[in-house]
Enzyme design. Structure first.
Site, PDB file in Angstrom:
ATOM      1  N   ASP A  30      11.284  -2.185  -3.105  1.00  0.00           N
ATOM      2  CA  ASP A  30      10.472  -1.006  -2.802  1.00  0.00           C
ATOM      3  C   ASP A  30      10.670   0.019  -3.920  1.00  0.00           C
ATOM      4  OD1 ASP A  30       9.163   0.286   0.057  1.00  0.00           O
ATOM      5  OD2 ASP A  30       9.699   1.672  -1.564  1.00  0.00           O
ATOM      6  N   ILE A  31       9.574   0.631  -4.325  1.00  0.00           N
ATOM      7  CA  ILE A  31       9.621   1.556  -5.467  1.00  0.00           C
ATOM      8  C   ILE A  31      10.337   2.871  -5.113  1.00  0.00           C
ATOM      9  CG2 ILE A  31       7.442   2.831  -5.122  1.00  0.00           C
ATOM     10  CD1 ILE A  31       6.809   2.185  -8.092  1.00  0.00           C
ATOM     11  N   ASN A  87       5.373  -1.210   9.708  1.00  0.00           N
ATOM     12  CA  ASN A  87       4.585  -0.039  10.093  1.00  0.00           C
ATOM     13  C   ASN A  87       3.136  -0.472  10.261  1.00  0.00           C
ATOM     14  OD1 ASN A  87       6.811   1.720   9.867  1.00  0.00           O
ATOM     15  ND2 ASN A  87       6.509   1.870   7.654  1.00  0.00           N
ATOM     16  N   VAL A  96       0.476   1.755   2.811  1.00  0.00           N
ATOM     17  CA  VAL A  96      -0.218   0.733   2.015  1.00  0.00           C
ATOM     18  C   VAL A  96      -0.982  -0.201   2.965  1.00  0.00           C
ATOM     19  CG1 VAL A  96       0.074  -1.187   0.411  1.00  0.00           C
ATOM     20  CG2 VAL A  96       1.497   0.858   0.164  1.00  0.00           C
ATOM     21  N   HIS A 100       3.061  -5.683   5.447  1.00  0.00           N
ATOM     22  CA  HIS A 100       4.345  -5.883   4.774  1.00  0.00           C
ATOM     23  C   HIS A 100       5.477  -5.615   5.739  1.00  0.00           C
ATOM     24  CE1 HIS A 100       2.948  -1.749   4.130  1.00  0.00           C
ATOM     25  NE2 HIS A 100       4.223  -1.370   4.158  1.00  0.00           N
ATOM     26  N   HIS A 102       9.425  -4.413   5.906  1.00  0.00           N
ATOM     27  CA  HIS A 102      10.506  -3.749   5.178  1.00  0.00           C
ATOM     28  C   HIS A 102      11.839  -4.367   5.602  1.00  0.00           C
ATOM     29  CE1 HIS A 102       8.269   0.074   3.989  1.00  0.00           C
ATOM     30  NE2 HIS A 102       7.481  -0.367   4.950  1.00  0.00           N
TER      31      HIS A 102
HETATM   32  P1  AMP Z   1       4.408   1.718   4.523  1.00  0.00           P
HETATM   33  O1  AMP Z   1       4.623   3.155   4.882  1.00  0.00           O
HETATM   34  O2  AMP Z   1       4.997   0.788   5.566  1.00  0.00           O
HETATM   35  O3  AMP Z   1       2.968   1.409   4.202  1.00  0.00           O
HETATM   36  O4  AMP Z   1       5.270   1.470   3.245  1.00  0.00           O
HETATM   37  C1  AMP Z   1       4.745   1.268   1.962  1.00  0.00           C
HETATM   38  C2  AMP Z   1       5.913   1.110   1.043  1.00  0.00           C
HETATM   39  O5  AMP Z   1       5.426   0.616  -0.195  1.00  0.00           O
HETATM   40  C3  AMP Z   1       6.681   2.409   0.758  1.00  0.00           C
HETATM   41  O6  AMP Z   1       8.040   2.229   1.133  1.00  0.00           O
HETATM   42  C4  AMP Z   1       6.508   2.581  -0.749  1.00  0.00           C
HETATM   43  O7  AMP Z   1       7.652   3.141  -1.369  1.00  0.00           O
HETATM   44  C5  AMP Z   1       6.220   1.178  -1.216  1.00  0.00           C
HETATM   45  N1  AMP Z   1       5.465   1.048  -2.461  1.00  0.00           N
HETATM   46  C6  AMP Z   1       4.315   1.674  -2.798  1.00  0.00           C
HETATM   47  N2  AMP Z   1       3.906   1.290  -4.014  1.00  0.00           N
HETATM   48  C7  AMP Z   1       4.811   0.388  -4.459  1.00  0.00           C
HETATM   49  C8  AMP Z   1       4.944  -0.376  -5.654  1.00  0.00           C
HETATM   50  N3  AMP Z   1       4.059  -0.306  -6.666  1.00  0.00           N
HETATM   51  N4  AMP Z   1       6.003  -1.210  -5.764  1.00  0.00           N
HETATM   52  C9  AMP Z   1       6.910  -1.299  -4.772  1.00  0.00           C
HETATM   53  N5  AMP Z   1       6.837  -0.595  -3.618  1.00  0.00           N
HETATM   54  C10 AMP Z   1       5.799   0.227  -3.468  1.00  0.00           C
END
Ligand code: AMP
Length: 114
Positions: A30-31, A87, A96, A100, A102
């Site tokens: 995760d970024i 989520n 996103v 996915h 976590h």
């Molecule tokens: P969610 O709130 O469940 O949609 O989580 C989306 C996750 O994607 C967040 O924890 C972000 O930090 C992560 N994220 C967004 N863009 C990237 C990326 N380019 N590479 C890795 N993680 C990302």
């Protein structure tokens, strides 16, 4: 139609730190990590959210969880413990729009989400 960011990662358009890759899923860092171990397990096929899965996708969902379990072992948090989160939608704070999972660990997580 513009692809979401996780489709672009899955296709190698956007670089990432990959931890696992097979025909069905990709796992990467995760970024913005919320814990010392914060890995996202993402299906390569696009599903906007958990709501898009049906009975035929049971295997995929089980696979995602077993990949998370494997990564927890590989990253040394299987015994200390970890949390898996999906989520879904606005109230679930899904940001996103691509399903996915976590994997969070490496410290004692709070009683709240993280
Ligand atoms: P969610 O709130 O469940 O949609 O989580 C989306 C996750 O994607 C967040 O924890 C972000 O930090 C992560 N994220 C967004 N863009 C990237 C990326 N380019 N590479 C890795 N993680 C990302």
């Amino acid at each position: 139609m513009e692809q979401d960011i996780f489709c672009q990662i899955a296709e190698g358009v956007i670089p990432t730190t990959k931890f696992y890759d097979d025909t069905w899923v990709l796992a990467f860092a995760d970024i913005s990590p919320l814990a010392p171990i914060h890995i996202l397990i993402v299906p390569k096929k696009h599903f906007t959210s958990l709501n898009d899965l049906g009975g035929k996708d049971e295997g995929l969902l089980g696979h995602m969880i077993l990949v998370a379990q494997r990564l927890a072992k590989e990253h040394g948090v299987a015994l200390s413990g970890y949390r898996l989160i999906i989520n879904c939608g606005p109230h679930g704070r899904q940001v996103v729009p691509h399903l996915h999972l976590h994997l969070l660990g490496g410290r004692e997580l709070t009683a709240e989400m993280c």
